[in-house]
Design a protein around this motif. Structure first.
Motif, mmCIF file in Angstrom:
data_model
loop_
_atom_site.group_PDB
_atom_site.id
_atom_site.type_symbol
_atom_site.label_atom_id
_atom_site.label_comp_id
_atom_site.label_asym_id
_atom_site.label_seq_id
_atom_site.Cartn_x
_atom_site.Cartn_y
_atom_site.Cartn_z
ATOM 1 N N MET A 1 5.947 -24.887 29.466
ATOM 2 C CA MET A 1 7.052 -24.027 29.909
ATOM 3 C C MET A 1 8.089 -23.801 28.824
ATOM 4 O O MET A 1 8.616 -22.710 28.677
ATOM 5 C CB MET A 1 7.731 -24.634 31.146
ATOM 6 C CG MET A 1 6.914 -24.529 32.407
ATOM 7 S SD MET A 1 6.763 -22.845 32.990
ATOM 8 C CE MET A 1 8.430 -22.519 33.494
ATOM 9 N N ASP A 2 8.407 -24.850 28.030
ATOM 10 C CA ASP A 2 9.441 -24.679 27.014
ATOM 11 C C ASP A 2 8.992 -23.748 25.890
ATOM 12 O O ASP A 2 9.814 -23.171 25.195
ATOM 13 C CB ASP A 2 9.937 -26.013 26.473
ATOM 14 C CG ASP A 2 8.853 -26.836 25.812
ATOM 15 O OD1 ASP A 2 7.652 -26.565 26.038
ATOM 16 O OD2 ASP A 2 9.205 -27.762 25.073
ATOM 17 N N GLU A 3 7.694 -23.565 25.736
ATOM 18 C CA GLU A 3 7.201 -22.581 24.763
ATOM 19 C C GLU A 3 7.153 -21.187 25.378
ATOM 20 O O GLU A 3 7.438 -20.199 24.708
ATOM 21 C CB GLU A 3 5.811 -22.973 24.276
ATOM 22 C CG GLU A 3 5.785 -24.174 23.372
ATOM 23 C CD GLU A 3 4.374 -24.540 22.906
ATOM 24 O OE1 GLU A 3 3.531 -23.609 22.800
ATOM 25 O OE2 GLU A 3 4.130 -25.730 22.674
ATOM 26 N N ALA A 4 6.812 -21.114 26.657
ATOM 27 C CA ALA A 4 6.737 -19.814 27.322
ATOM 28 C C ALA A 4 8.124 -19.226 27.571
ATOM 29 O O ALA A 4 8.309 -18.013 27.516
ATOM 30 C CB ALA A 4 5.991 -19.951 28.641
ATOM 31 N N PHE A 5 9.108 -20.103 27.839
ATOM 32 C CA PHE A 5 10.467 -19.671 28.141
ATOM 33 C C PHE A 5 11.454 -20.423 27.245
ATOM 34 O O PHE A 5 12.244 -21.228 27.737
ATOM 35 C CB PHE A 5 10.798 -19.919 29.613
ATOM 36 C CG PHE A 5 9.879 -19.222 30.567
ATOM 37 C CD1 PHE A 5 10.009 -17.886 30.831
ATOM 38 C CD2 PHE A 5 8.866 -19.938 31.212
ATOM 39 C CE1 PHE A 5 9.167 -17.238 31.708
ATOM 40 C CE2 PHE A 5 8.010 -19.305 32.098
ATOM 41 C CZ PHE A 5 8.157 -17.951 32.345
#
Length: 95
Positions: free
Chosen positions: A86-90
């Motif tokens: 998630m921290d890479e996607a957002f």
């Protein structure tokens, strides 16, 4: 010459559009997050957070619309397959 109405696609970040496209089970969570973000949007940072929230939920509506969403969701929860964290996607949502 008469004026003809211009057909415009609805804005996918419009809160009403997001709400209407979400499954019933997700609507209460969206509304709670949306109302909290609107309350916080009185300052500049809060306004940006509101925009980010609407963008995130817009993406979630796209995910929910996929027929295999529920199976993919369960796969992610159980560590099956390869997915982007998630921290890479957002990245804008990092604390």
């Amino acid at each position: 010459m008469s004026a003809q109405p211009v057909h415009q696609e609805p804005d996918p970040r419009d809160p009403q559009v997001i709400h209407d496209q979400l499954p019933e089970a997700a609507r209460a969570k969206f509304l709670a997050e949306y109302h909290a973000a609107v309350d916080a949007a009185h300052d500049f940072a809060g306004y940006r957070a509101l925009q980010d929230l609407l963008q995130t939920w817009r993406l979630l509506t796209a995910a929910y619309s996929k027929p295999d969403f529920q199976q993919r969701y369960e796969d992610v929860r159980h560590g099956v397959g390869q997915y982007v964290p998630m921290d890479e996607a957002f990245p804008h949502l990092k604390a």
